[in-house]
Design a protein around this motif. Structure first.
Motif, PDB file in Angstrom:
ATOM      1  N   GLY A  55      -3.080   7.623  14.786  1.00 34.47           N
ATOM      2  CA  GLY A  55      -2.422   6.926  15.886  1.00 34.47           C
ATOM      3  C   GLY A  55      -2.906   5.516  16.153  1.00 34.47           C
ATOM      4  N   ASP A  56      -3.484   4.850  15.144  1.00 31.34           N
ATOM      5  CA  ASP A  56      -3.988   3.488  15.365  1.00 31.34           C
ATOM      6  C   ASP A  56      -2.949   2.405  15.107  1.00 31.34           C
ATOM      7  N   GLY A  57      -1.700   2.815  14.802  1.00 31.83           N
ATOM      8  CA  GLY A  57      -0.645   1.840  14.569  1.00 31.83           C
ATOM      9  C   GLY A  57      -0.605   1.299  13.153  1.00 31.83           C
ATOM     10  N   ARG A  58      -1.441   1.843  12.283  1.00 34.75           N
ATOM     11  CA  ARG A  58      -1.493   1.414  10.886  1.00 34.75           C
ATOM     12  C   ARG A  58      -1.560   2.646   9.997  1.00 34.75           C
ATOM     13  N   VAL A  59      -1.080   2.517   8.786  1.00 34.41           N
ATOM     14  CA  VAL A  59      -1.180   3.591   7.811  1.00 34.41           C
ATOM     15  C   VAL A  59      -2.262   3.197   6.811  1.00 34.41           C
ATOM     16  N   SER A  60      -3.367   3.917   6.860  1.00 36.79           N
ATOM     17  CA  SER A  60      -4.470   3.608   5.948  1.00 36.79           C
ATOM     18  C   SER A  60      -4.152   4.145   4.555  1.00 36.79           C
TER      19      SER A  60
END
Length: 128
Positions: A55-60
């Motif tokens: 849910g950090d707004g990025r796709v690692s």
């Protein structure tokens, strides 16, 4: 417009017939482009939310890798079940037992109550 050209493979008349307002108004070319852009943005947002596990707004890279492995496992499992069912079994019970055995091979990847052991995970990753 290059921004929406690649998305045309999933934008078809069926999408537009469902999006056409009641009253039978046929969308103009500009309205169709606006609808394509809105559909494309919605798909992109859905994709981000699906893959962004923390849910950090990025796709690692790790999140994307796990999603790819999950998708591949589903596809691999479905193909294995189909191939097993096509085996020409002498009885429905024999076929069901063979399919159940195939299903059990994938349980370590699906069971959310326990993590697969290192050996199970390695074996499954190598198979996939």
């Amino acid at each position: 417009d290059g921004a929406t050209a690649w998305a045309r493979w999933f934008v078809d008349e069926d999408h537009f017939s469902r999006l056409t307002p009641s009253g039978g108004h046929t969308p103009s070319a500009d309205e169709r482009v606006a609808m394509e852009v809105e559909l494309l943005r919605g798909r992109a947002a859905d994709t981000l939310v699906y893959h962004d596990v923390d849910g950090d707004g990025r796709v690692s890279a790790g999140e994307l890798g796990e999603a790819a492995l999950q998708w591949h496992a589903v596809e691999h499992r479905a193909r294995a079940v189909e191939e097993t069912r096509a085996g020409g079994w002498e009885s429905a019970e024999a076929e069901a037992a063979a399919v159940a055995a195939v299903e059990r091979r994938y349980e370590p990847l699906q069971n959310r109550d326990r993590s697969p052991s290192a050996a199970e995970e390695t074996a499954l990753r190598n198979e996939l």
